[in-house]
Design an enzyme around this catalytic site. Structure first.
Site, PDB file in Angstrom:
ATOM      1  N   LYS A 197       3.736  -3.318  -6.993  1.00  0.00           N
ATOM      2  CA  LYS A 197       5.074  -3.230  -6.399  1.00  0.00           C
ATOM      3  C   LYS A 197       5.350  -4.310  -5.356  1.00  0.00           C
ATOM      4  O   LYS A 197       6.505  -4.634  -5.073  1.00  0.00           O
ATOM      5  CB  LYS A 197       5.262  -1.851  -5.777  1.00  0.00           C
ATOM      6  CG  LYS A 197       5.509  -0.729  -6.769  1.00  0.00           C
ATOM      7  CD  LYS A 197       6.907  -0.797  -7.348  1.00  0.00           C
ATOM      8  CE  LYS A 197       7.262   0.464  -8.118  1.00  0.00           C
ATOM      9  NZ  LYS A 197       8.656   0.442  -8.591  1.00  0.00           N
ATOM     10  N   SER A 232      -1.740  -0.045 -12.841  1.00  0.00           N
ATOM     11  CA  SER A 232      -0.660  -0.459 -11.943  1.00  0.00           C
ATOM     12  C   SER A 232      -0.898  -0.158 -10.474  1.00  0.00           C
ATOM     13  O   SER A 232      -0.232  -0.747  -9.613  1.00  0.00           O
ATOM     14  CB  SER A 232       0.654   0.195 -12.386  1.00  0.00           C
ATOM     15  OG  SER A 232       0.532   1.607 -12.366  1.00  0.00           O
TER      16      SER A 232
END
Length: 522
Positions: free
Chosen positions: A66, A323
């Protein structure tokens, strides 16, 4: 008119795709992020019969991809916008990216997180942002936090940094796709990407399809947070009433308009995986890397495994994007509990046997060479005994064979392996006081935790005394620990003590334990 509108829509889509690729290629994410490894996963490759690679976004400074999108959006702000500050909503990982970017660029930020966000992420946001960041907690999901952030933006005139539905954010996330294409130049079959709002999936898919259209791009969602899958199936953005909270990083009620349009054009398929499959994938990543991903971080691998199981021979490598790794330590207990079931390495049964001498021995004989992972029992009926038992298996076929073996002994069997109520709650609620537990003595036993150890222990139990309570769970320790209730009349106590001495297992009499007397004694 309709033809002209369709032509214009196509032209707009092509222009958006081209601009996204250009922004990704010109992105400044490497001011704060770094190119992460694309690691071989030899254990998984051998097991699945296909080359498996892990794209390690858990290695970023904030342990998540992110950071890429958040920084790429904020570095584009002009002086006036920076002076107004920014506001963001996030379940945690985007928040950390915004916090680090705010500190790096000297921009004031208000970050709204749901109250359900893991504490490890809340603490990290405060640490990364320092004096530049104000953290607010609001609502139970990202969507609730977004509504609160919108109110803050209206009040303060700040710039909203969207976690996924913004072209610069998507371009930042798309750099993951550009990296793995450089790192895996040949024979790439498919890339599996976790999906919440769709920023990572849409960015990776658009870039991969622009450069290597033959590579499949497959999104993976939790079954209880499948907004993108439902949207692509229906052709319009779906709005979920509720989302699951286990994979909190992808718990989004509605995907973005831009991410949805990009995924419609570029995503080949969507897969859904359940909690047990996610837990199994977390363990797989740990076994390959010695790192523990968060649930959303393991989504892609869970989907990859599902795909590999359904598609026989696969020509080319399979890539799963890991992720993030912002895992709450407290969740590890739950993950370990459910990973065996998710990998179909544990079957869970309720088995009813006659409450009579020899029944336990017949039950053990039906187990064969299988190791018991859990065994719970409390006397409650004069004629029947209900056992909750977990058994180590290698797959569904073995599970069915076990059920057949139990039925061959005339035992009633209920397969609980897929029963959420039983796995979450009922396994811990077997027991209580029993009017049938006369002359009960309670003992704790310990034995070396080896395959078949519990079965051997049961085989050594003397048939002259009835077992009224039994509790065991394999916790991965060196020693197994069992609590056993045995009905021994007072005049047989000397013989029973002699039996304990010859049994050969360390033991402790807990019959006078105040908790036992309060909760289990009549």
């Amino acid at each position: 008119m309709n033809a002209r509108l369709a032509e214009q829509a196509t032209a707009d889509a092509v222009a958006t795709d081209r601009e996204l690729l250009q922004r990704a290629q010109a992105s400044r994410v490497y001011d704060v992020a770094h190119e992460t490894a694309l690691d071989d996963a030899p254990l998984l490759s051998a097991r699945l019969g296909a080359r498996v690679l892990l794209k390690r976004e858990d290695q970023q400074p904030v342990f998540s991809f992110k950071l890429r999108g958040a920084y790429n959006r904020m570095v584009q702000l002009d002086a006036a916008q920076r002076a107004c500050g920014v506001v963001a909503a996030s379940a945690g990982n985007h928040a950390q990216g915004v916090a680090l970017a705010a500190a790096k660029l000297g921009i004031r930020a208000v970050i709204v997180m749901p109250v359900t966000a893991p504490q490890v992420k809340i603490d990290a946001v405060r640490r990364l942002g320092g004096d530049f960041v104000e953290v607010m907690l609001a609502g139970d999901s990202y969507s609730d936090a977004q509504e609160a952030a919108a109110r803050v933006q209206a009040e303060r005139g700040s710039v909203f940094v969207h976690p996924f539905d913004d072209l610069d954010v998507i371009a930042g996330q798309a750099t993951v796709g550009l990296e793995l294409l450089r790192q895996c130049p040949n024979n790439l079959h498919a890339v599996f990407v976790p999906v919440g709002g769709g920023g990572l999936l849409s960015g990776i898919a658009a870039c991969i399809k622009a450069q290597r259209p033959g590579v499949k791009v497959i999104g993976v969602q939790a079954t209880d947070s499948d907004a993108m899958a439902r949207s692509l199936e229906s052709g319009e953005r779906a709005l979920l009433n509720e989302v699951g909270l286990f994979a909190d990083g992808t718990a989004v009620k509605q995907v973005g308009a831009l991410t949805f349009a990009l995924c419609q054009r570029h995503v080949d398929a969507m897969l859904r995986v359940d909690t047990d499959a996610i837990c199994a994938a977390i363990r797989d990543v740990y076994q390959e890397t010695r790192c523990v991903p968060e649930p959303s971080g393991a989504l892609a691998l869970a989907g990859l495994k599902q795909y590999a199981a359904a598609h026989g021979d696969i020509d080319g490598a399979l890539v799963a994007v890991v992720s993030g790794a912002n895992m709450n330590f407290d969740r590890l207990r739950f993950v370990a509990e459910r990973a065996e079931v998710g990998e179909q390495r544990e079957a869970v049964f309720a088995v009813t046997i006659p409450e009579e001498r020899g029944s336990f021995r017949r039950f053990c004989a039906a187990l064969g060479q299988h190791s018991i992972t859990e065994f719970n029992y409390r006397i409650g009926d004069a004629t029947r005994a209900h056992l909750f038992v977990g058994i180590q298996t290698t797959g569904r076929n073995e599970r069915e064979a076990l059920a057949t073996a139990f039925r061959a002994q005339a035992f009633d069997v209920l397969d609980l392996t897929d029963d959420e109520l039983a796995k979450l709650h009922l396994r811990h609620m077997i027991g209580g006081r029993s009017p049938l537990a006369n002359d009960e003595r309670i003992y704790r036993f310990e034995f070396p935790e080896r395959p078949g150890a519990l079965t051997r222990f049961l085989g050594h139990m003397h048939p002259d005394w009835n077992i009224s309570l039994f509790h065991y769970r394999n916790q991965g320790a060196d020693y197994g620990r069992i609590l056993v209730g045995i009905q021994v009349p007072a005049d047989e106590q000397p013989a029973f003590r002699q039996f304990l001495d010859t049994l050969g297992y360390p033991h402790c009499d807990e019959s006078e334990n105040p908790a036992y007397r309060l909760l289990l004694r009549e």
